[in-house]
Design an enzyme around this catalytic site. Structure first.
Site, short mmCIF file in Angstrom:
data_model
loop_
_atom_site.label_atom_id
_atom_site.label_comp_id
_atom_site.label_asym_id
_atom_site.label_seq_id
_atom_site.Cartn_x
_atom_site.Cartn_y
_atom_site.Cartn_z
N TYR A 98 0.83 -1.20 0.00
CA TYR A 98 0.00 0.00 0.00
C TYR A 98 0.87 1.26 0.00
O TYR A 98 1.88 1.33 0.70
CB TYR A 98 -0.92 -0.03 1.22
CG TYR A 98 -1.63 1.28 1.51
CD1 TYR A 98 -2.42 1.89 0.55
CD2 TYR A 98 -1.49 1.89 2.75
CE1 TYR A 98 -3.07 3.08 0.82
CE2 TYR A 98 -2.13 3.09 3.03
CZ TYR A 98 -2.91 3.68 2.07
OH TYR A 98 -3.54 4.87 2.32
N LYS A 195 -12.34 0.07 5.98
CA LYS A 195 -12.77 -0.59 4.77
C LYS A 195 -13.86 -1.64 5.06
O LYS A 195 -14.94 -1.29 5.51
CB LYS A 195 -11.54 -1.21 4.08
CG LYS A 195 -10.33 -0.28 3.97
CD LYS A 195 -10.63 1.02 3.25
CE LYS A 195 -9.38 1.80 2.85
NZ LYS A 195 -8.54 2.30 3.94
#
Length: 381
Positions: A98, A195
């Protein structure tokens, strides 16, 4: 007990004080003590909060871990975990990790003296070769963000055990419902609870779960000292989101698989990245360590201009930073999740200007296909 049931019925689903079916939001900063020389469990809310503890215990249970910790963001969870190490230590890290993790490892923590070597973890030999006498841990992300590269969890755990290293994983994409890294020997599982765990695009939160209690206590001490805690209202929202985690992911994963197959047959799409596709590199490994392909599909369009036109023509998915919501969210890694990564670094990782990442929501698969098809036609006009 199946996870579908454990999500709803566990040690943290009912308030022990009142019997309420939803753990209350304990909006409190401090707790009265009956005896200042014999302090109770609850002392000061930076250290303990019943709402936060219910969330931490729930996720630890789902991960098959010992201790969970809730943070104000996924990056706060990752950063706190990195504070387990000292200046001069070295980490071996997934190449395509990420963008925020890449940024903090190559910026703040590099200046602090923590070194990181980025390695293609699809090849265990490269990982072993990157280990030095100063290496303290492996940091894995699988499937990776955004190209969904697959790393063999068993192999990484084997290498770590042989060399006496800790293992950390960003498990955000799969969640503990679809993938349980601690079962394969990993030490710390990290999540952006913003998320899928929260699932409704209405909060920012992070989670860390440790396999062993001693390591969990070390991490908890760092969290308490650093003061990086999730507030009770957001803790309650994540708890509420988790109650529908299995139902959401089952539906989203089914639609994602259908879209991935459909996109693979379109001549206008250069490449589709989805772990459950037989053509996806590492698919067999992934399906041997998880419960499906997940709800993220990335695909590559001819170039940045086409991708830009495509995104502007879409009507259903949000064009936004983030993923894992009830609604589909389409992100553009080049300017969003990996904007902090230099262009040459992005391209070396396969993150081209034509790459887009779709977090599949709960819409009808046919409606999403129709919208994507019209947007693709518009981008070619």
């Amino acid at each position: 007990m199946d996870d579908k049931t454990r999500i709803l019925h566990n040690d943290h689903d009912i308030d022990p004080v009142t019997g309420a079916s939803s753990i209350p939001i304990y909006q409190v900063s401090t707790y009265a003590q009956k005896d200042p020389l014999a302090m109770g469990h609850y002392q000061y809310a930076r250290g303990q909060n019943p709402t936060r503890e219910a969330l931490e215990g729930t996720v630890a249970l789902l991960e098959n871990g010992k201790l969970g910790m809730a943070f104000p963001s996924g990056m706060a969870a990752i950063s706190t975990a990195l504070l387990l190490f000292s200046p001069g230590d070295h980490l071996v890290v997934s190449t395509d990790i990420y963008g925020g993790t890449f940024r903090i490892l190559t910026g703040l923590f590099k200046r602090w003296g923590l070194e990181a070597t980025f390695v293609d973890m699809t090849d265990p030999a490269l990982v072993e070769a990157a280990v030095t006498p100063k290496t303290k841990a492996l940091f894995v992300e699988t499937p990776s963000n955004p190209t969904l590269t697959i790393t063999d969890l068993r192999e990484m755990a084997r290498i770590a055990k042989e060399k006496g290293l800790l293992t950390l994983i960003d498990n955000t994409f799969m969640t503990p419902y679809l993938q349980k890294p601690l079962d394969f020997g990993f030490d710390i599982s990290l999540h952006s609870a913003t998320k899928f765990l929260g699932g409704h695009s209405d909060l920012i939160a992070g989670i860390a779960v440790t396999r062993e209690e001693l390591l969990g206590k070390r991490l908890k001490d760092i969290q308490n000292s650093f003061g990086s805690i999730l507030g009770p209202q957001d803790s309650w929202l994540v708890l509420r989101g988790i109650k529908t985690l299995s139902a959401r992911l089952e539906a989203q994963q089914k639609t994602a698989g259908e879209l991935a197959k459909w996109l693979s047959g379109l001549s206008t799409v250069r490449r589709v990245y989805y772990p459950a596709l037989p053509s996806h590199p590492g698919s067999e490994i992934h399906l041997g360590q998880s419960r499906g392909g997940g709800a993220i599909v990335s695909f590559e369009l001819p170039d940045g201009k086409t991708a830009h036109s495509f995104m502007k023509a879409l009507k259903l998915p949000l064009i936004a930073i983030s993923l894992g919501g009830c609604e589909s969210i389409l992100s553009y890694p080049a300017t969003m999740s990996h904007s902090a990564m230099p262009r040459e670094e992005r391209y070396a990782r396969g993150i081209s200007d034509g790459l887009v990442r779709l977090s599949v929501g709960l819409e009808s698969a046919e409606d999403l296909k129709e919208d994507i098809e019209q947007a693709l036609k518009s981008s070619r006009a």
